[in-house]
Motif scaffolding. Sequence first.
Motif, PDB file in Angstrom:
ATOM      1  N   ASN A 643       0.835  -1.027   0.257  1.00  0.00           N
ATOM      2  CA  ASN A 643      -0.081   0.437  -0.389  1.00  0.00           C
ATOM      3  C   ASN A 643       0.875   1.792  -0.092  1.00  0.00           C
ATOM      4  OD1 ASN A 643      -2.378  -1.116   0.202  1.00  0.00           O
ATOM      5  ND2 ASN A 643      -2.720  -1.911   2.270  1.00  0.00           N
ATOM      6  N   ALA A 644       1.840   1.924   1.031  1.00  0.00           N
ATOM      7  CA  ALA A 644       2.512   2.374   0.555  1.00  0.00           C
ATOM      8  C   ALA A 644       3.500   2.222  -0.459  1.00  0.00           C
ATOM      9  CB  ALA A 644       4.045   2.136   1.780  1.00  0.00           C
ATOM     10  N   LEU A 645       4.064   1.462  -1.104  1.00  0.00           N
ATOM     11  CA  LEU A 645       4.842   1.794  -2.287  1.00  0.00           C
ATOM     12  C   LEU A 645       3.719   2.178  -3.452  1.00  0.00           C
ATOM     13  CD1 LEU A 645       7.390   1.606  -3.518  1.00  0.00           C
ATOM     14  CD2 LEU A 645       6.748  -0.935  -4.312  1.00  0.00           C
ATOM     15  N   SER A 646       2.206   1.642  -3.698  1.00  0.00           N
ATOM     16  CA  SER A 646       1.766   1.647  -3.872  1.00  0.00           C
ATOM     17  C   SER A 646       1.207   3.124  -4.063  1.00  0.00           C
ATOM     18  CB  SER A 646       0.992   1.314  -4.211  1.00  0.00           C
ATOM     19  OG  SER A 646      -0.670   1.662  -5.486  1.00  0.00           O
ATOM     20  N   SER A 647       0.994   4.332  -3.059  1.00  0.00           N
ATOM     21  CA  SER A 647       0.986   5.437  -3.064  1.00  0.00           C
ATOM     22  C   SER A 647       1.900   6.294  -3.369  1.00  0.00           C
ATOM     23  CB  SER A 647       0.667   6.040  -1.591  1.00  0.00           C
ATOM     24  OG  SER A 647       0.012   7.392  -1.364  1.00  0.00           O
ATOM     25  N   LYS A 648       3.090   5.279  -3.158  1.00  0.00           N
ATOM     26  CA  LYS A 648       4.223   6.216  -3.772  1.00  0.00           C
ATOM     27  C   LYS A 648       4.364   6.536  -5.261  1.00  0.00           C
ATOM     28  CE  LYS A 648       7.646   6.896   0.938  1.00  0.00           C
ATOM     29  NZ  LYS A 648       6.348   5.848   1.470  1.00  0.00           N
ATOM     30  N   MET A 649       4.347   4.952  -5.759  1.00  0.00           N
ATOM     31  CA  MET A 649       4.428   4.733  -7.259  1.00  0.00           C
ATOM     32  C   MET A 649       3.560   5.922  -7.610  1.00  0.00           C
ATOM     33  SD  MET A 649       3.788   2.129  -9.046  1.00  0.00           S
ATOM     34  CE  MET A 649       1.702   2.346  -9.706  1.00  0.00           C
ATOM     35  N   VAL A 650       2.074   6.032  -7.837  1.00  0.00           N
ATOM     36  CA  VAL A 650       1.188   6.935  -8.200  1.00  0.00           C
ATOM     37  C   VAL A 650       1.697   8.045  -7.990  1.00  0.00           C
ATOM     38  CG1 VAL A 650      -1.175   7.528  -8.014  1.00  0.00           C
ATOM     39  CG2 VAL A 650      -0.919   5.405  -7.613  1.00  0.00           C
ATOM     40  N   ASN A 651       1.923   8.210  -6.728  1.00  0.00           N
ATOM     41  CA  ASN A 651       2.842  10.003  -6.937  1.00  0.00           C
ATOM     42  C   ASN A 651       3.920  10.791  -7.470  1.00  0.00           C
ATOM     43  OD1 ASN A 651       0.993  10.916  -4.868  1.00  0.00           O
ATOM     44  ND2 ASN A 651       1.986  10.221  -2.814  1.00  0.00           N
ATOM     45  N   PHE A 652       4.844   9.697  -7.532  1.00  0.00           N
ATOM     46  CA  PHE A 652       5.821   9.842  -8.406  1.00  0.00           C
ATOM     47  C   PHE A 652       5.578  10.195  -9.849  1.00  0.00           C
ATOM     48  CE2 PHE A 652       9.971   7.014 -10.259  1.00  0.00           C
ATOM     49  CZ  PHE A 652      10.916   8.792  -9.867  1.00  0.00           C
ATOM     50  N   ASN A 653       4.464   9.016 -10.514  1.00  0.00           N
ATOM     51  CA  ASN A 653       4.724   8.885 -11.885  1.00  0.00           C
ATOM     52  C   ASN A 653       3.458  10.222 -12.287  1.00  0.00           C
ATOM     53  OD1 ASN A 653       4.358   7.422 -14.241  1.00  0.00           O
ATOM     54  ND2 ASN A 653       2.494   6.116 -14.071  1.00  0.00           N
ATOM     55  N   ASN A 654       3.047  10.609 -10.946  1.00  0.00           N
ATOM     56  CA  ASN A 654       2.087  12.014 -11.685  1.00  0.00           C
ATOM     57  C   ASN A 654       3.181  13.217 -11.262  1.00  0.00           C
ATOM     58  OD1 ASN A 654      -0.289  10.676 -12.043  1.00  0.00           O
ATOM     59  ND2 ASN A 654      -1.277  11.374  -9.144  1.00  0.00           N
ATOM     60  N   LYS A 655       4.174  12.986 -11.036  1.00  0.00           N
ATOM     61  CA  LYS A 655       5.155  14.373 -10.746  1.00  0.00           C
ATOM     62  C   LYS A 655       5.895  14.211 -12.078  1.00  0.00           C
ATOM     63  CE  LYS A 655       6.979  15.281  -7.032  1.00  0.00           C
ATOM     64  NZ  LYS A 655       7.749  15.862  -5.621  1.00  0.00           N
ATOM     65  N   ILE A 656       6.423  13.338 -12.367  1.00  0.00           N
ATOM     66  CA  ILE A 656       7.032  12.463 -13.830  1.00  0.00           C
ATOM     67  C   ILE A 656       6.318  13.766 -15.089  1.00  0.00           C
ATOM     68  CG2 ILE A 656       7.546  10.761 -15.672  1.00  0.00           C
ATOM     69  CD1 ILE A 656       8.971   8.516 -13.230  1.00  0.00           C
ATOM     70  N   ARG A 657       5.001  12.535 -14.875  1.00  0.00           N
ATOM     71  CA  ARG A 657       4.429  13.207 -16.325  1.00  0.00           C
ATOM     72  C   ARG A 657       3.797  14.857 -16.619  1.00  0.00           C
ATOM     73  NH1 ARG A 657      -2.093  10.081 -15.749  1.00  0.00           N
ATOM     74  NH2 ARG A 657      -1.728  11.332 -17.759  1.00  0.00           N
ATOM     75  N   ASN A 658       4.172  15.447 -14.776  1.00  0.00           N
ATOM     76  CA  ASN A 658       4.655  17.232 -15.061  1.00  0.00           C
ATOM     77  C   ASN A 658       5.176  17.293 -15.778  1.00  0.00           C
ATOM     78  OD1 ASN A 658       1.336  17.253 -14.103  1.00  0.00           O
ATOM     79  ND2 ASN A 658       1.821  16.997 -12.343  1.00  0.00           N
ATOM     80  N   TYR A 659       6.852  16.668 -14.627  1.00  0.00           N
ATOM     81  CA  TYR A 659       8.651  17.191 -15.655  1.00  0.00           C
ATOM     82  C   TYR A 659       8.010  16.994 -17.033  1.00  0.00           C
ATOM     83  CZ  TYR A 659      10.296  18.089 -11.473  1.00  0.00           C
ATOM     84  OH  TYR A 659      11.051  18.423 -10.237  1.00  0.00           O
ATOM     85  N   GLU A 660       7.653  15.633 -17.788  1.00  0.00           N
ATOM     86  CA  GLU A 660       7.310  16.277 -19.165  1.00  0.00           C
ATOM     87  C   GLU A 660       6.164  16.977 -19.695  1.00  0.00           C
ATOM     88  OE1 GLU A 660       6.043  11.813 -19.035  1.00  0.00           O
ATOM     89  OE2 GLU A 660       7.631  11.355 -20.382  1.00  0.00           O
ATOM     90  N   GLU A 661       5.964  17.314 -19.028  1.00  0.00           N
ATOM     91  CA  GLU A 661       4.968  18.157 -19.241  1.00  0.00           C
ATOM     92  C   GLU A 661       5.325  19.580 -19.251  1.00  0.00           C
ATOM     93  OE1 GLU A 661       1.527  18.189 -20.707  1.00  0.00           O
ATOM     94  OE2 GLU A 661       0.927  19.450 -21.040  1.00  0.00           O
ATOM     95  N   ILE A 662       6.722  20.191 -18.315  1.00  0.00           N
ATOM     96  CA  ILE A 662       7.206  21.080 -18.641  1.00  0.00           C
ATOM     97  C   ILE A 662       8.753  20.828 -19.488  1.00  0.00           C
ATOM     98  CG2 ILE A 662       8.617  22.436 -16.898  1.00  0.00           C
ATOM     99  CD1 ILE A 662       7.541  21.978 -14.563  1.00  0.00           C
ATOM    100  N   ARG A 663       8.912  20.161 -19.325  1.00  0.00           N
ATOM    101  CA  ARG A 663       9.559  19.846 -20.556  1.00  0.00           C
ATOM    102  C   ARG A 663       9.706  20.045 -21.787  1.00  0.00           C
ATOM    103  NH1 ARG A 663      11.734  14.007 -21.747  1.00  0.00           N
ATOM    104  NH2 ARG A 663       9.907  14.120 -22.233  1.00  0.00           N
ATOM    105  N   ASP A 664       8.031  19.711 -22.201  1.00  0.00           N
ATOM    106  CA  ASP A 664       7.900  19.206 -24.295  1.00  0.00           C
ATOM    107  C   ASP A 664       6.676  20.870 -23.913  1.00  0.00           C
ATOM    108  OD1 ASP A 664       6.562  15.690 -23.473  1.00  0.00           O
ATOM    109  OD2 ASP A 664       8.014  16.836 -23.261  1.00  0.00           O
ATOM    110  N   ARG A 665       6.038  21.755 -23.088  1.00  0.00           N
ATOM    111  CA  ARG A 665       6.308  22.938 -23.195  1.00  0.00           C
ATOM    112  C   ARG A 665       6.469  23.546 -23.372  1.00  0.00           C
ATOM    113  NH1 ARG A 665       0.613  22.162 -25.039  1.00  0.00           N
ATOM    114  NH2 ARG A 665      -0.187  19.667 -24.599  1.00  0.00           N
ATOM    115  N   LEU A 666       6.770  24.449 -22.010  1.00  0.00           N
ATOM    116  CA  LEU A 666       7.329  25.574 -21.490  1.00  0.00           C
ATOM    117  C   LEU A 666       9.160  25.636 -21.531  1.00  0.00           C
ATOM    118  CD1 LEU A 666       4.606  26.333 -18.700  1.00  0.00           C
ATOM    119  CD2 LEU A 666       5.005  27.693 -20.208  1.00  0.00           C
ATOM    120  N   ASP A 667       9.096  24.654 -21.384  1.00  0.00           N
ATOM    121  CA  ASP A 667      10.818  24.633 -21.317  1.00  0.00           C
ATOM    122  C   ASP A 667      11.477  24.879 -22.954  1.00  0.00           C
ATOM    123  OD1 ASP A 667      13.948  22.406 -21.285  1.00  0.00           O
ATOM    124  OD2 ASP A 667      13.293  24.188 -20.152  1.00  0.00           O
ATOM    125  N   VAL A 668      10.317  24.574 -23.824  1.00  0.00           N
ATOM    126  CA  VAL A 668      10.602  24.693 -25.287  1.00  0.00           C
ATOM    127  C   VAL A 668      10.073  26.072 -25.524  1.00  0.00           C
ATOM    128  CG1 VAL A 668      10.241  24.144 -28.034  1.00  0.00           C
ATOM    129  CG2 VAL A 668      10.606  22.034 -25.963  1.00  0.00           C
TER     130      VAL A 668
END
Length: 746
Positions: A643-668
């Motif tokens: 349960n603990a790892l699952s929660s961390k995985m969801v948060n980590f994955n969401n954060k990765i997607r947000n970083y990708e969004e920054i990289r692919d959009r505003l960073d460019v």
Amino acid sequence: MNLKRQACIVLAISSMVGVMTVATSNADVTKDGIQYTKRFRGANRFGTAVEISKQNYPNGAKTLIIANGMNPADALSGGPLAYKFDAPILLVSKSIDDATLNEIARLKPESVYILGGTSSVSIGIERVIKSKLSSNAKCERVKGSNRYETSMKVAELVVGKNSSKGAGFVNGIDSKFPDALSAAPLLGTKGMPLILTNGKSIPNGADKYKANKGNYIIGGSKSININGLSGKRLSGSDRYNTSAVVANEAFPYSNPNVDSSCVLVDGRDYPDALTAISISKKYNAPILLVNNTVPRNIMNYITSQKRDKGYIAGGYGSVSTAVENSVSLKLIENFKKYRNYEQEKKKRLLNDLSNLMSKYDEMVAMLTRNSNNDNAISAYRNLRNDIYNNYTSKKLSDLANVKVETIEEKQKELQKKFEDITNINDEQYNKILREQIDKSREKISENGVMIPEDRMTPSQKELFKKMQKATSLLLEANKNKEKLELAYEIKNFKVSDSGNSSDSNALIKEANELLNNAKKIRTQSPEFLSKKNSLEWAIDDARRSPTSQNLQTLKDAIDDFKYICNSYQMLDERIQKVEKIISDKKSIIEYKFKSEAYKDLNSVNGDDKSLIRDKNTIEAEIVKNKELLNNFKDRNLLTTAENALSSKMVNFNNKIRNYEEIRDRLDVTLKKIEDKKLDESKVKKLKESQDAGIQKIVKDYEDNLEKAKKLTDFDLNASIYDKLRDLDKLLNNSFNQYIEKYNAVK
């Protein structure tokens, strides 16, 4: 009734319902994809209780109530208790059937309340129930010297010593039980207990409620007439009318945008109505009593209170097809009159779209990306993410301006993108299908040998047919989509338990399959090895002497070992998923932002939102969890860790997607702006321009640029997606307008 008259009635119903699916022994009532009635039923009252529990508590329940299914005496007062704890009620008699025992094991309750003394639920049954509970679960018997005193004991569990809210009083003798059935949802919503009386006096201990004007007295004066008892009387001309009166009190029509439900039960017997309290709780619905027809007062309530969804507890001998169809006509009429029909279709389409996305996601995840399919998979994922962000993740209220046709079109687009992937020639589809055939062979094998088809269970035969179809499909070309879909079906196909639970051969077979499947588990855990040894010993004992005691011991050993294996595999699979995310997303985790605005965003020593820091933290936890898998002393530790790892995985994955969004959009975009070397003198002239239009363009550009540069302080959460898109669009547009004016400066 003559045949001609029957035919006229059938035609009348058909013309009113249109394309309604009329209830049969296998179907509920559905029209245009909207379900108006849903039936919960088993082979008997005990099976119906299990079915209600399964469908309303798919993830288990913290609390469970056990009552005698052949005698209403102690069970009647349990409704408000079940409502308070959101607990299913399961029924027993002089024995307890396997389906009920299996349901107890599946629910994994932390607390169990047995209603009544040992004459209602025997000591032997109590022992068997306890054998299905975890070691730290609580099992408590709630009893008095008779049904009236038992109801007082139950009342203490519902409200403790607080009598300020009052209570519901009913006649508790066997012939008067119906009033108690319809009272339970009312009292449950009020947080009040149900106290049984003999109709003339209250039981010991009920004096504290007696003068409370908030009490409810359910039933007419001929049924319950107690001197000095205060409260509001709810009664009708008969049990059916009384249930309508109680429903009016508890569940008046309020909101046209939510389901306005009702629960239909047989008013001639108590068991289905007793266990239906779970349905009432889930759907916030009254329990209405019917017989072989729909009583006039019940139909009047359904009409006046605009009920448009019906849930039926019991089989067709309790609530007939005729009753179901009669009520369904009124439910459909109310729905179209008072509900947003378009809104309901939209909700159904969004649900279908969400399910389709999940299915496609799993199938696409089975594919290995390569130079041929990479673009097609990326296009699918881009559309899938767009649909999730703009449609399926939204609340229905946020999509008020979205048309049904738009959602239908998005579904077609998603199907097209998926088909674009499978239209690419690729040998891996055969490999994927072959792997699923090989993995599923274990489900229809015994000790490594395929079970003869005449000995297979129905579900094993069904799986075998799918495997045969898959083997034939391997020989055909250009059927990638069919191969992937069939691989998905085989992978997710569940084989039901084989044989009769009292059959030693079937139990031994199940145990051996469990041990065989567990060979892939590599652990030195003392608990795992102990449970494995216990199962092997239980198999040997059952082989030598298949007594009922040995078979029960074997069943318990199977359940214990199955539980520990599942807990192990869930944590192991979670670890693998997290490791895959870290591997697949290595480029974004280690990405260094090009623009000055984000240069510290992913620095190990910089911002605490660092993906690298999160990765290091999760990797350290993975190391600990792998050690735990190898040497756990308590299986509950595995569930907690998962349960603990699952929660961390969801948060980590969401954060990765947000970083990708920054990289692919505003960073460019920011990099484009930074690389544009502007003449300071021309910039100064632009700023000093007296033209109002130019001043606005300059201000908009500078404001949007400042917003983009300040994103180092923003909170990385899921809601940022839309903000990022909007800001990137604004910044691009304002920059383009700015450059246009800049180029015009001389």
